[in-house]
Design a protein around this motif. Structure first.
Motif, PDB file in Angstrom:
ATOM      1  N   ILE A 174     104.121  14.790   5.777  1.00  0.00           N
ATOM      2  CA  ILE A 174     102.844  14.712   5.069  1.00  0.00           C
ATOM      3  C   ILE A 174     103.032  14.102   3.681  1.00  0.00           C
ATOM      4  N   GLY A 175     104.155  14.390   3.055  1.00  0.00           N
ATOM      5  CA  GLY A 175     104.433  13.840   1.726  1.00  0.00           C
ATOM      6  C   GLY A 175     104.525  12.326   1.713  1.00  0.00           C
ATOM      7  N   GLY A 176     104.732  11.724   2.877  1.00  0.00           N
ATOM      8  CA  GLY A 176     104.814  10.267   2.952  1.00  0.00           C
ATOM      9  C   GLY A 176     103.515   9.570   2.598  1.00  0.00           C
ATOM     10  N   ALA A 177     102.415  10.315   2.594  1.00  0.00           N
ATOM     11  CA  ALA A 177     101.125   9.706   2.255  1.00  0.00           C
ATOM     12  C   ALA A 177     100.958   9.528   0.750  1.00  0.00           C
ATOM     13  N   ALA A 178     101.650  10.336  -0.044  1.00  0.00           N
ATOM     14  CA  ALA A 178     101.430  10.354  -1.497  1.00  0.00           C
ATOM     15  C   ALA A 178     101.626   8.993  -2.167  1.00  0.00           C
ATOM     16  N   PRO A 179     102.757   8.302  -1.946  1.00  0.00           N
ATOM     17  CA  PRO A 179     102.917   7.004  -2.623  1.00  0.00           C
ATOM     18  C   PRO A 179     101.894   5.964  -2.172  1.00  0.00           C
ATOM     19  N   VAL A 180     101.483   6.042  -0.921  1.00  0.00           N
ATOM     20  CA  VAL A 180     100.475   5.098  -0.417  1.00  0.00           C
ATOM     21  C   VAL A 180      99.139   5.344  -1.116  1.00  0.00           C
ATOM     22  N   VAL A 181      98.762   6.614  -1.218  1.00  0.00           N
ATOM     23  CA  VAL A 181      97.498   6.963  -1.874  1.00  0.00           C
ATOM     24  C   VAL A 181      97.523   6.548  -3.337  1.00  0.00           C
ATOM     25  N   THR A 182      98.627   6.821  -4.015  1.00  0.00           N
ATOM     26  CA  THR A 182      98.750   6.473  -5.436  1.00  0.00           C
ATOM     27  C   THR A 182      98.573   4.975  -5.653  1.00  0.00           C
ATOM     28  N   ALA A 183      99.207   4.181  -4.808  1.00  0.00           N
ATOM     29  CA  ALA A 183      99.094   2.723  -4.935  1.00  0.00           C
ATOM     30  C   ALA A 183      97.676   2.249  -4.620  1.00  0.00           C
ATOM     31  N   MET A 184      97.038   2.880  -3.652  1.00  0.00           N
ATOM     32  CA  MET A 184      95.687   2.474  -3.260  1.00  0.00           C
ATOM     33  C   MET A 184      94.651   2.758  -4.341  1.00  0.00           C
ATOM     34  N   LEU A 185      94.843   3.827  -5.078  1.00  0.00           N
ATOM     35  CA  LEU A 185      93.851   4.211  -6.082  1.00  0.00           C
ATOM     36  C   LEU A 185      93.684   3.162  -7.176  1.00  0.00           C
ATOM     37  N   SER A 186      94.685   2.312  -7.354  1.00  0.00           N
ATOM     38  CA  SER A 186      94.570   1.253  -8.361  1.00  0.00           C
ATOM     39  C   SER A 186      93.791   0.049  -7.843  1.00  0.00           C
ATOM     40  N   GLU A 187      93.459   0.067  -6.548  1.00  0.00           N
ATOM     41  CA  GLU A 187      92.680  -1.015  -5.934  1.00  0.00           C
ATOM     42  C   GLU A 187      91.272  -0.500  -5.639  1.00  0.00           C
ATOM     43  N   PRO A 188      90.266  -0.918  -6.410  1.00  0.00           N
ATOM     44  CA  PRO A 188      88.899  -0.407  -6.196  1.00  0.00           C
ATOM     45  C   PRO A 188      88.418  -0.516  -4.756  1.00  0.00           C
ATOM     46  N   GLY A 189      88.792  -1.583  -4.073  1.00  0.00           N
ATOM     47  CA  GLY A 189      88.334  -1.782  -2.705  1.00  0.00           C
ATOM     48  C   GLY A 189      88.966  -0.846  -1.689  1.00  0.00           C
ATOM     49  N   LEU A 190      90.016  -0.131  -2.110  1.00  0.00           N
ATOM     50  CA  LEU A 190      90.718   0.757  -1.184  1.00  0.00           C
ATOM     51  C   LEU A 190      90.552   2.238  -1.541  1.00  0.00           C
ATOM     52  N   ARG A 191      89.720   2.525  -2.523  1.00  0.00           N
ATOM     53  CA  ARG A 191      89.604   3.921  -2.964  1.00  0.00           C
ATOM     54  C   ARG A 191      88.956   4.819  -1.917  1.00  0.00           C
ATOM     55  N   ARG A 192      88.075   4.257  -1.121  1.00  0.00           N
ATOM     56  CA  ARG A 192      87.452   5.060  -0.065  1.00  0.00           C
ATOM     57  C   ARG A 192      88.510   5.560   0.911  1.00  0.00           C
ATOM     58  N   LEU A 193      89.381   4.659   1.351  1.00  0.00           N
ATOM     59  CA  LEU A 193      90.459   5.038   2.261  1.00  0.00           C
ATOM     60  C   LEU A 193      91.448   5.960   1.560  1.00  0.00           C
ATOM     61  N   ALA A 194      91.744   5.672   0.296  1.00  0.00           N
ATOM     62  CA  ALA A 194      92.690   6.505  -0.452  1.00  0.00           C
ATOM     63  C   ALA A 194      92.196   7.945  -0.546  1.00  0.00           C
ATOM     64  N   THR A 195      90.908   8.101  -0.824  1.00  0.00           N
ATOM     65  CA  THR A 195      90.333   9.447  -0.930  1.00  0.00           C
ATOM     66  C   THR A 195      90.399  10.174   0.404  1.00  0.00           C
ATOM     67  N   LEU A 196      90.113   9.450   1.477  1.00  0.00           N
ATOM     68  CA  LEU A 196      90.177  10.046   2.813  1.00  0.00           C
ATOM     69  C   LEU A 196      91.604  10.480   3.144  1.00  0.00           C
ATOM     70  N   LEU A 197      92.574   9.602   2.900  1.00  0.00           N
ATOM     71  CA  LEU A 197      93.969   9.941   3.194  1.00  0.00           C
ATOM     72  C   LEU A 197      94.450  11.116   2.348  1.00  0.00           C
ATOM     73  N   ASP A 198      94.034  11.138   1.082  1.00  0.00           N
ATOM     74  CA  ASP A 198      94.446  12.213   0.183  1.00  0.00           C
ATOM     75  C   ASP A 198      93.929  13.563   0.686  1.00  0.00           C
ATOM     76  N   GLY A 199      92.645  13.601   1.045  1.00  0.00           N
ATOM     77  CA  GLY A 199      92.073  14.845   1.550  1.00  0.00           C
ATOM     78  C   GLY A 199      92.664  15.257   2.887  1.00  0.00           C
ATOM     79  N   PHE A 200      92.892  14.271   3.750  1.00  0.00           N
ATOM     80  CA  PHE A 200      93.480  14.537   5.064  1.00  0.00           C
ATOM     81  C   PHE A 200      94.887  15.105   4.909  1.00  0.00           C
ATOM     82  N   ALA A 201      95.675  14.478   4.041  1.00  0.00           N
ATOM     83  CA  ALA A 201      97.049  14.942   3.823  1.00  0.00           C
ATOM     84  C   ALA A 201      97.060  16.357   3.239  1.00  0.00           C
TER      85      ALA A 201
END
Length: 350
Positions: A33-60
């Motif tokens: 589950i911890g493998g999602a953290a770096p992906v989410v962190t990188a995505m949050l800096s991309e406005p177009g990917l924040r929707r997916l980042a938020t979903l992955l963060d909550g899911f994880a």
């Protein structure tokens, strides 16, 4: 290279989801589950990917709270499968493309309010009929407002958090229409609410709107990526039904068919109760789909009191109330918010 960066992040997210699928729910552990953290962190800096980042963060976070999977006696398979599938779809390039936004000028006739509550957030979604100033076909639309909240603020206190951000809530309580001037609206029928583009209009009773305007109103098409049964929420008006109050719950018998009534979705922050629904003669609600069957979520009912039709609305307290029960609930909520503010003030002074 800048254009490729988001694609690489989508590939990384897809890789984590595939690892999750290979492990299975019983195979999840904190390392996976911890493998999602770096992906989410990188995505949050991309406005177009924040929707997916938020979903992955909550899911994880949801999965992490259940680790290790091997020790789980029961697991929310349907919820996790939905979240996994949704996330996987959003990793496809272009799946989360921004929807087209137009403008809405005309009259907005509220039907009711659907309140969504979470421990740390609350959202009110107003369902309404929009009549364009140019005389076009009426449309079913939605307008939403959200706010963060402490987990101790519940009941009528939720409206206090939302009111400052949306004048429409006052119109709902007062039974009034709103006049819109170039209000942004998506192709899916979601108004991007701005108070500056709305003014209070004439009285507009929701049941009258449901009987007169709603039958000719059309729904906006749903984007393919959003076509999930959980999103079905169609405003309907039911009359002439028989009420069945049985052990498995309240239901309406309509045209010979049994339609379950989901009273659990009715907010505590309003006067609408299961008893009011059980004694009703007309119901304005949202038709939903859950666990393989249709359900009706009441937004308002009409019942006969002393030979007169009286309407009871779930969102009646949205903009404030003079109702005795509502006033008591408001006072209790105000006291709770006041205590929280005092505590926050003391912490800041330290």
């Amino acid at each position: 290279e800048g254009a490729e960066h988001p694609v690489n992040l989508l590939v990384a997210a897809r890789g984590w989801l595939c690892d999750l699928a290979r492990a299975g729910w019983q195979g999840i552990d904190h390392e996976l589950i911890g493998g999602a953290a770096p992906v989410v962190t990188a995505m949050l800096s991309e406005p177009g990917l924040r929707r997916l980042a938020t979903l992955l963060d909550g899911f994880a976070a949801d999965l992490a709270a259940s680790c290790p999977g091997a020790t789980l006696e029961r697991m929310p398979v349907r919820r996790w499968a939905d979240l996994w599938s949704r996330a996987m779809l959003l990793t496809l390039p272009g799946a989360d493309r921004a929807t087209a936004v137009g403008e809405a000028t005309g009259r907005l006739l509220p039907l009711g309010v659907d309140l969504h509550e979470h421990a740390t957030a609350v959202q009110a979604q107003v369902h309404a009929v929009f009549e364009s100033a140019d005389g076009g076909t009426p449309r079913l639309v939605r307008a939403s407002v959200s706010a963060p909240k402490p987990d101790t603020v519940v009941g009528a206190g939720l409206w206090q958090l939302l009111r400052p951000h949306m004048s429409l809530l006052a119109a709902v309580s007062e039974g009034r229409a709103m006049e819109l001037d170039a209000m942004p609206v998506t192709a899916e029928g979601d108004l991007i609410w701005t108070d500056a583009r709305a003014t209070q209009g004439e009285p507009a009773e929701p049941f009258t709107t449901a009987r007169v305007a709603m039958p000719t109103a059309v729904s906006a098409p749903v984007a393919p990526v959003d076509r999930h049964p959980a999103r079905i929420a169609v405003p309907v008006l039911l009359e002439g039904y028989a009420v069945e109050d049985e052990a498995e719950g309240l239901a309406f018998r309509v045209a010979g068919e049994r339609l379950a009534v989901d009273t659990g979705r009715m907010p505590a922050a309003g006067p609408l109760t299961a008893d009011a629904v059980a004694s009703s003669a007309a119901c304005l609600g949202l038709l939903r789909w859950d666990a393989g069957r249709f359900l009706l979520q009441p937004l308002a009912v009409e019942r006969t009191v002393r030979k007169k039709a009286v309407a009871v609305h779930a969102g009646a307290w949205a903009g404030g109330t003079v109702d005795k029960a509502g006033v008591r609930a408001e006072k209790a909520a105000t006291d709770a918010v006041k205590v929280l503010r005092e505590r926050a003030g003391r912490l800041l002074r330290k």
